[in-house]
Design a protein around this motif. Structure first.
Motif, PDB file in Angstrom:
ATOM      1  N   ARG A 258       0.840  -1.203   0.000  1.00  0.00           N
ATOM      2  CA  ARG A 258       0.000   0.000   0.000  1.00  0.00           C
ATOM      3  C   ARG A 258       0.877   1.256   0.000  1.00  0.00           C
ATOM      4  O   ARG A 258       2.063   1.197   0.309  1.00  0.00           O
ATOM      5  CB  ARG A 258      -0.896  -0.003   1.252  1.00  0.00           C
ATOM      6  N   SER A 259       0.258   2.366  -0.326  1.00  0.00           N
ATOM      7  CA  SER A 259       0.998   3.632  -0.318  1.00  0.00           C
ATOM      8  C   SER A 259       1.528   3.903   1.091  1.00  0.00           C
ATOM      9  O   SER A 259       0.836   3.626   2.068  1.00  0.00           O
ATOM     10  CB  SER A 259       0.082   4.784  -0.732  1.00  0.00           C
TER      11      SER A 259
ATOM     12  N   SER B 119       9.135   2.972  -2.147  1.00  0.00           N
ATOM     13  CA  SER B 119      10.039   3.894  -2.861  1.00  0.00           C
ATOM     14  C   SER B 119      11.296   4.181  -2.034  1.00  0.00           C
ATOM     15  O   SER B 119      12.394   4.294  -2.583  1.00  0.00           O
ATOM     16  CB  SER B 119       9.329   5.210  -3.173  1.00  0.00           C
TER      17      SER B 119
ATOM     18  N   GLN C 175       8.812   7.877 -10.507  1.00  0.00           N
ATOM     19  CA  GLN C 175       7.344   7.883 -10.545  1.00  0.00           C
ATOM     20  C   GLN C 175       6.820   9.007 -11.442  1.00  0.00           C
ATOM     21  O   GLN C 175       5.909   8.817 -12.228  1.00  0.00           O
ATOM     22  CB  GLN C 175       6.818   8.052  -9.124  1.00  0.00           C
TER      23      GLN C 175
ATOM     24  N   GLU D  32       6.769   2.901  -9.291  1.00  0.00           N
ATOM     25  CA  GLU D  32       5.372   3.070  -9.730  1.00  0.00           C
ATOM     26  C   GLU D  32       5.280   3.376 -11.230  1.00  0.00           C
ATOM     27  O   GLU D  32       4.809   4.461 -11.611  1.00  0.00           O
ATOM     28  CB  GLU D  32       4.703   4.221  -8.944  1.00  0.00           C
TER      29      GLU D  32
ATOM     30  N   SER E 153       1.607   4.295 -12.398  1.00  0.00           N
ATOM     31  CA  SER E 153       0.703   5.140 -11.601  1.00  0.00           C
ATOM     32  C   SER E 153       0.221   6.335 -12.430  1.00  0.00           C
ATOM     33  O   SER E 153       0.978   6.963 -13.161  1.00  0.00           O
ATOM     34  CB  SER E 153       1.388   5.626 -10.326  1.00  0.00           C
TER      35      SER E 153
ATOM     36  N   HIS F 222       1.573  -0.653  -6.766  1.00  0.00           N
ATOM     37  CA  HIS F 222       0.413  -1.162  -6.040  1.00  0.00           C
ATOM     38  C   HIS F 222      -0.676  -1.521  -7.057  1.00  0.00           C
ATOM     39  O   HIS F 222      -1.817  -1.723  -6.705  1.00  0.00           O
ATOM     40  CB  HIS F 222      -0.076  -0.160  -4.986  1.00  0.00           C
TER      41      HIS F 222
END
Lengths: 265, 261
Positions: B56-57, B62, B106, B185, B188, B218
């Motif tokens: 999860r975030s 990262s 990202q 990510e 994303s 994610h």
């Protein structure tokens, strides 16, 4: 007991503030020494320094021309009646030239560059920090510190003295045109008076002082941008900090240099 | 497949016997102020492997890969990349190691004051000292062709879409022919079709450049398509590990929703 606890809390909060301030001072010291060290260590950023020098000059030239000219005109207009009341109107070139070369020229140029270049450097590096461009340079081994910071600090340090010389000339031209408007003084006569009254020490100290102004503007802008907080507010804050601190630094350097130069006068 | 902190490494090596470890992380801890983000992460990356780190975030995914390239210094633990302990290297040695690691950010992190071509040429000039215009152009063209964006060469980053920026960001790292790719990510903020294109690109990069990759995500669809192995980062530790199919059967409460929705 409650009061004691409250006092302890206040003391602790103040201690933490002091600690954070001292930490920042140490960080700035490290930043400055890193810039100086990187300046002498190859690879040198010649091409990028030249590019930044062009930007520094290009960004501030119009504003410096405009303000220096007006400052020359206004200072001459303001001083003339006072000198005239003593019958000392002929001293006008001497008074204006010393004021411009010693203080007005460097100060005007420094303040304009602090606003124009300081905010520019702070915002540019800040947005690069926020959008991870500096991290991207770091992880690709491209030494962003030399490329982004050392080149900008070098450019502002080298260009400020040149801009100050230019501002001095423009301000004196403004002054000459004002003098000429009221009592027709010749160009050669006016500038002969200027050359007689401005000493080498005046010129040299003005150039050295403006190099320090440039160094301060470059360092403050780069530090604020390079250590910008994440987010768009971080960029705004970096630009703002760069301008405010650089302006304060310019007045402090001006004051210190005055004290130092007076030792030789 | 469930590993405890102590036997994670041993079992992982056994499971992948015969394959060389290109990066290993041991007991990595990192906190920011009062917040403990990484609480003892252990993992290995094998040669030519696509390892997905799922979580999860805010679980420190990262942070983990930023530690691997020395952008963030951990509180404790060790990271070995290509046989070198990242935190024992001098700045010069670290720069040398970084040339072998590609990092896709990202937000793409393209240099917005430079054209796409200049973005790609920048690391070549700075790292390899290549200044021959034709050579630079050829290398930039090759990297852009690999990501299908040759036509964007003279455009500015602001003129590109999000997906295109991500691909150019990957091209910029590929230009130095890295041995390890770290994707932060990669899908994303992208629509499903563009995400799928990025997933395909990640696979083709592995094929062409023989890279080992860590993919932080994610996005369960991206994890499914790109992973050889998945490590789930839960509560700052690598709790669950296995293939996509193995993880689908997990009963881990924090991981189950990934496969449900």
């Amino acid at each position: 007991m409650g009061t004691l606890m409250e006092s302890a809390k206040v003391f602790f909060a103040e201690f933490m503030k002091l600690r954070s301030f001292l930490q920042q001072v140490a960080e700035i010291y490290q930043f400055v020494t890193r810039v100086i060290r990187n300046f002498f260590v190859p690879p040198y950023e010649g091409r990028e320094i030249l590019r930044q020098c062009f930007f520094v000059g290009n960004r501030s030239l119009f504003l410096i021309t405009f303000t220096a000219f007006i400052a020359g005109v206004v200072f001459t207009r303001q001083s003339r009646p006072s000198l005239a009341s003593f019958g000392a109107e002929s001293w006008l070139p001497s008074l204006v030239s010393q004021a411009v070369v010693r203080s007005l020229g460097p100060l005007i140029t420094g303040l304009i560059c602090a606003g124009k270049l300081g905010s520019n450097i702070g915002a540019e590096l800040g947005s690069m920090q926020v959008s991870e461009q500096i991290d991207a340079m770091e992880v690709s081994g491209t030494r962003p510190f030399s490329f982004l910071v050392v080149s900008r600090v070098t450019a502002t340090t080298l260009m400020l003295p040149l801009l100050v010389v230019y501002a001095d000339v423009v301000a004196l031209l403004g002054s000459f045109l004002t003098v000429n408007f009221f009592n027709s003084s010749s160009f050669s006569l006016y500038f002969n008076e200027v050359a007689t009254n401005v000493t080498y020490l005046d010129v040299f100290s003005s150039l050295v002082k403006s190099a320090f102004f440039g160094f301060a503007i470059g360092i403050v802008g780069s530090y604020a941008g390079y250590h910008s907080e994440k987010g768009t507010t971080g960029v705004g804050k970096a630009a703002n900090t760069a301008v405010v601190v650089a302006m304060i630094m310019i007045f402090v350097i001006d004051l210190l240099s005055l004290q130092f130069i007076n030792l030789f006068r | 497949m469930r590993f405890t902190e102590n036997d994670t490494v041993k079992e992982a090596v056994n499971a992948k016997e015969g394959r060389q470890i290109v990066a290993s992380i041991r007991d990595l801890h990192k906190s920011f102020g009062d917040r403990d983000v990484l609480k003892g992460v252990n993992l290995d990356l094998f040669e030519s492997e696509n390892l997905v780190i799922l979580g999860r975030s805010g679980t420190g995914k990262s942070v983990l890969i930023k530690c691997m390239v020395g952008l963030i210094t951990p509180d404790s633990g060790t990271i070995n990349v290509l046989g070198k302990n990242v935190f024992e290297l001098s700045p010069k040695e670290l720069n040398k190691l970084r040339l072998q690691i590609g990092f896709s950010f990202q937000g793409s992190a393209l240099y917005d004051s430079m054209t796409i071509r200049e973005n790609l040429e920048f690391p070549l000039k700075r790292n390899l000292g290549i200044y021959d215009k034709n050579k630079l152009k050829d290398l930039a063209a090759e990297a852009l062709e690999d990501v299908g964006l040759l036509h964007t060469m003279d455009q500015m980053p602001a003129e590109l879409s999000g997906g295109m920026k991500k691909r150019v960001g990957i091209a910029r790292t590929l230009i130095l022919k890295p041995k390890i790719m770290l994707y932060d990510e990669p899908t994303s903020g992208l629509d499903p079709i563009t995400s799928m294109e990025i997933n395909e690109l990640i696979l083709s990069v592995r094929e062409k450049y023989k890279t080992s990759s860590i993919i932080i995500t994610h996005d369960i669809s991206s994890a499914k398509h790109t992973s050889d192995r998945i490590v789930a980062l839960i509560g700052g530790v690598n709790k669950v590990e296995g293939t996509f199919e193995q993880l689908k059967e997990t009963t881990e409460p924090e991981l189950e929703p990934f496969f449900k929705y």
